[in-house]
Design a protein around this motif. Structure first.
Motif, PDB file in Angstrom:
ATOM      1  N   SER A  65       0.835  -1.197   0.000  1.00 33.94           N
ATOM      2  CA  SER A  65       0.000   0.000   0.000  1.00 33.94           C
ATOM      3  C   SER A  65       0.874   1.253   0.000  1.00 33.94           C
ATOM      4  O   SER A  65       2.040   1.216   0.409  1.00 33.94           O
ATOM      5  N   ASP A  67       0.548   3.644   1.967  1.00 30.74           N
ATOM      6  CA  ASP A  67       0.843   3.929   3.374  1.00 30.74           C
ATOM      7  C   ASP A  67       2.066   3.139   3.845  1.00 30.74           C
ATOM      8  O   ASP A  67       2.932   3.673   4.528  1.00 30.74           O
ATOM      9  N   PRO A  83      -0.552  11.341   8.371  1.00 30.02           N
ATOM     10  CA  PRO A  83      -1.493  11.459   7.256  1.00 30.02           C
ATOM     11  C   PRO A  83      -2.357  12.714   7.411  1.00 30.02           C
ATOM     12  O   PRO A  83      -2.712  13.092   8.531  1.00 30.02           O
ATOM     13  N   TYR A  87      -6.936  11.576   2.961  1.00 35.25           N
ATOM     14  CA  TYR A  87      -6.402  10.287   3.386  1.00 35.25           C
ATOM     15  C   TYR A  87      -6.656  10.043   4.878  1.00 35.25           C
ATOM     16  O   TYR A  87      -6.973   8.934   5.285  1.00 35.25           O
ATOM     17  N   ASN A  90     -10.227   8.974   5.193  1.00 32.17           N
ATOM     18  CA  ASN A  90     -10.381   7.603   4.749  1.00 32.17           C
ATOM     19  C   ASN A  90      -9.852   6.617   5.790  1.00 32.17           C
ATOM     20  O   ASN A  90     -10.479   5.596   6.081  1.00 32.17           O
ATOM     21  N   ARG A  91      -8.704   6.899   6.370  1.00 33.81           N
ATOM     22  CA  ARG A  91      -8.107   6.008   7.376  1.00 33.81           C
ATOM     23  C   ARG A  91      -9.007   5.835   8.592  1.00 33.81           C
ATOM     24  O   ARG A  91      -9.030   4.783   9.210  1.00 33.81           O
ATOM     25  N   VAL A  98     -11.002   6.901  -1.659  1.00 35.62           N
ATOM     26  CA  VAL A  98      -9.595   6.537  -1.507  1.00 35.62           C
ATOM     27  C   VAL A  98      -8.811   7.468  -2.424  1.00 35.62           C
ATOM     28  O   VAL A  98      -8.886   7.349  -3.641  1.00 35.62           O
ATOM     29  N   PRO A  99      -8.080   8.416  -1.849  1.00 40.33           N
ATOM     30  CA  PRO A  99      -7.380   9.381  -2.694  1.00 40.33           C
ATOM     31  C   PRO A  99      -6.229   8.741  -3.468  1.00 40.33           C
ATOM     32  O   PRO A  99      -5.547   7.854  -2.958  1.00 40.33           O
ATOM     33  N   VAL A 102      -1.785  10.408  -1.685  1.00 38.61           N
ATOM     34  CA  VAL A 102      -1.833  10.443  -0.229  1.00 38.61           C
ATOM     35  C   VAL A 102      -0.838  11.497   0.244  1.00 38.61           C
ATOM     36  O   VAL A 102       0.281  11.571  -0.261  1.00 38.61           O
ATOM     37  N   TYR A 104       1.116  13.496   3.434  1.00 36.30           N
ATOM     38  CA  TYR A 104       1.595  13.422   4.806  1.00 36.30           C
ATOM     39  C   TYR A 104       2.321  14.723   5.121  1.00 36.30           C
ATOM     40  O   TYR A 104       2.984  15.289   4.249  1.00 36.30           O
ATOM     41  N   LYS A 119      -0.983   8.283  -9.365  1.00 37.36           N
ATOM     42  CA  LYS A 119      -0.862   7.997  -7.933  1.00 37.36           C
ATOM     43  C   LYS A 119       0.438   8.589  -7.427  1.00 37.36           C
ATOM     44  O   LYS A 119       1.457   8.544  -8.107  1.00 37.36           O
TER      45      LYS A 119
END
Length: 192
Positions: A65, A67, A83, A87, A90-91, A98-99, A102, A104, A119
């Motif tokens: 993933s 992540d 995060p 995201y 979603n988590r 689901v982006p 993602v 951070y 992505k």
């Protein structure tokens, strides 16, 4: 090199830096390329490889993933990450979206790592040390999610779900420590 890879578990994320003792940078690049060609390793993006992980239920090859990759990059760089945005929502299960990208915040280097078509993992540098001082990862996610929603846009159903998540996943000691770090408007809402 191949013996080293075979000693890692399936789905392990590897970087060329993991092989510095195996030869020159050119030799390492050549070895990684050969292992990818032979199916021993898979290349996820430039400089990011993983060992095959076969799903035990359907027998298909799974990629790690975003992540998992982000946390491995943070581990390699000795950086902390949190995060944010869609995201974080979603988590926590507050959004089914689901982006593709993602995001951070990090105390490490800011950068974007692109994977295939559309992505990416985005690391945004933050000097706000409070973002990384939370004892509970859930409280950290809750604050990030509430920031994403915004004070004026928070609906009762979302707030009820957030309170439920905190009640089931955050100890009172963690809550009392972490609530001090939250922005004032979040603090007021969560302490009601």
């Amino acid at each position: 090199m191949e013996e080293l890879v075979k000693q890692t578990g399936s789905g392990t994320i590897l970087f060329p830096d993991d092989f510095v003792n195996c030869g020159t940078p050119d030799a390492v690049r050549s070895g990684l390329s050969r292992m990818c060609h032979n199916g021993v390793l898979f290349r996820y993006a430039k400089g990011i490889y993983y060992t095959p992980f076969i799903d035990k239920w359907d027998g298909t090859l799974r990629e790690p993933s975003l992540d998992t990759i982000a946390h491995r990059i943070a581990q390699r760089d000795n950086a902390r990450i949190v995060p944010t945005g869609a995201y974080a929502l979603n988590r926590l299960g507050l959004s089914t979206q689901v982006p593709a990208n993602v995001v951070y915040i990090t105390d490490g280097s800011a950068r974007q790592i692109k994977f295939g078509t559309g992505k990416s993992i985005i690391f945004r540098h933050s000097n706000e040390l409070g973002n990384f001082a939370y004892q509970s990862p859930i409280m950290q996610l809750v604050v990030a999610a509430m920031r994403e929603i915004g004070e004026e846009k928070m609906i009762d159903a979302q707030f009820a779900e957030i309170k439920n998540i905190i009640a089931n996943s955050v100890s009172s000691q963690e809550f009392n420590h972490d609530i001090v770090l939250a922005p004032t408007w979040i603090k007021k809402l969560l302490q009601k």
